[in-house]
Design an enzyme around this catalytic site. Structure first.
Site: not given
Ligand code: FCB
Length: 442
Positions: A79, A123, A168, A294, A296, A347
């Site tokens: 990607r 992005h 995002e 995405n 985290y 992500e």
């Molecule tokens: C996300 C972003 C990516 C990176 C990660 C850690 O928010 O899309 O570019 O910075 O976090």
């Protein structure tokens, strides 16, 4: 259940992700125009240590080496994002052929090495000239993005199958225009809402262009979702978490999936809503081939306090709780409530304070983060959630936006003085994990 007892589907897509401004460098080469991140990072006090993406990982000149790394990793997909200011240095109008040539060659090189490119169109590197004319809060930027998409697709659309229109939308609109901690650094709630709306309309318009110009395209968007957990079962905490979920997740997810903006949030934003033109909501709801997630972390929300730290939990260098179960539940929730056609994890990854010792980077905490999250993904697949692929963030340590080079997310360590690449232990782990999955049950 551990990953050793479950297997991913044999056609599961294994990948890694990067984004143009975070890795490319070569900011002033071959006719590239200025982006909002060039301007923002050059403004004192905006980025840790005054870092900029002017050199970054220099992938602009080192793609061959990085493709070699990806080959040895054994992934089948990469990607990447296209830098709008390389293609249209003035935002609209004049096309910079050298910029298109760069991505043209890159796509060919990836394909020749068995790597399927998943291309993100936006992005976060808006051409600065468009920001000077109003940026994402201005409707004109939708038109500009549509034209940019046409230019990119007409060059790459014969070879690139998978497209991610926007990355995002919450971060791009709220961190960039509402909270001011990302480029362009504005601080206005109404600007953030207008930016968010135009980013979503731009997504829908790009989807139309892609389907028209490259009918074999698979079109998606990458949405950052942070599941909100109430601090307790108290009604007030539950309500607060729901509201936060509206702000952070539902506001973007629901219109894209055809449900319009959530009613409770429309009421809340009543005074500061942007103009929503006739047809906008249909445009935003353009049919998707896949939804990119995405993921985290999660958030724990307490009434009248807001986000509170989860006691006793492990946190990454970003201060984000490590919470793989949140991903499992999120995927099952998405499937139950929205039934998206297909899902990709576009992500997932973690920043830790990695150090190189005797030529090795022993990042065991990243390995357990990845193990936990991949286990969550395979558990969701076992429940029938159609997750088709996983893109690890990130292939390389890179320019982590307002944190500059102070947060390392890569499975390859980058020495930012010499630009040397050193695969971390997590790289070896991911390579072996993919190989085991490909080999099938033993
Ligand atoms: C996300 C972003 C990516 C990176 C990660 C850690 O928010 O899309 O570019 O910075 O976090």
């Amino acid at each position: 259940m551990s990953q050793t007892t479950r297997a991913f589907p044999s056609d599961f897509v294994w990948g890694a992700a990067t984004a143009a401004y975070q890795v490319e460098g070569a900011a002033a080469e071959d006719g590239r125009g200025e982006s909002i991140w060039d301007r923002f990072s050059a403004t004192p006090g905006k980025v840790v240590d005054g870092a900029t993406g002017a050199v970054a990982c220099d992938t602009y000149h080192r793609n061959a080496e990085d493709i070699g790394l990806m080959r040895s990793l054994g992934i089948g997909a990469f990607r990447l994002s296209v830098a709008w200011p390389r293609i249209l240095p003035e935002g609209r109008g004049r096309v910079n052929q050298a910029g298109l040539d760069f991505y043209d060659r890159l796509v060919d090189d990836l394909l020749a090495n068995g790597l399927d490119p998943y291309v993100t169109l936006y992005h976060w590197d808006l051409p600065q000239v468009l920001e000077d004319r109003g940026g994402w809060p201005a409707r004109e930027t939708v038109e500009a993005f549509t034209e940019y998409t046409e230019v990119v697709v007409s060059r790459l659309g014969d070879r690139v199958r998978h497209w991610i229109t926007q990355n995002e939308p919450w971060v791009a609109s709220w961190l960039g225009y509402g909270l001011g901690v990302h480029a362009p650094g504005r601080k206005s709630d109404s600007d953030a809402l207008a930016a968010g709306h135009h980013i979503l309309v731009a997504h829908g318009r790009a989807a139309e262009v892609l389907r028209r110009e490259a009918p074999a395209s698979e079109v998606g968007i990458a949405i950052d979702l942070v599941p909100m957990y109430p601090f307790s079962d108290n009604e007030a905490d539950v309500e607060a978490a729901h509201r936060e979920d509206g702000f952070r997740n539902r506001w973007f997810l629901e219109p894209v999936l055809g449900r319009g903006y959530p009613e409770d949030m429309l009421e809340r934003y009543d005074e500061i809503l942007p103009t929503i033109e006739d047809g906008d909501m249909d445009t935003i709801a353009a049919p998707l081939d896949f939804l990119g997630i995405n993921y985290y972390t999660r958030s724990v929300v307490r009434a009248s306090v807001g986000e509170v730290p989860a006691e006793g939990a492990e946190h990454t260098e970003m201060g984000w709780e490590v919470y793989p179960d949140g991903l499992y539940r999120l995927l099952v929730h998405l499937q139950t409530v929205y039934e998206p056609p297909e899902l990709y994890i576009t992500e997932n990854g973690a920043a830790f304070a990695d150090a190189r010792e005797n030529g090795r980077v022993a990042d065991s905490r990243r390995v357990s983060y990845l193990e936990g999250h991949l286990d969550a993904v395979v558990a969701a697949i076992a429940e029938g959630v159609p997750v088709r692929g996983y893109f690890l963030w990130s292939l390389l340590d890179n320019f982590e936006w307002a944190f500059g080079y102070s947060r390392r997310f890569g499975i390859v360590y980058v020495d930012f003085d010499t630009l040397e690449r050193v695969p971390k232990d997590s790289f070896t782990w991911y390579r072996d994990f993919i190989a085991t999955q490909r080999a099938g049950p033993t």
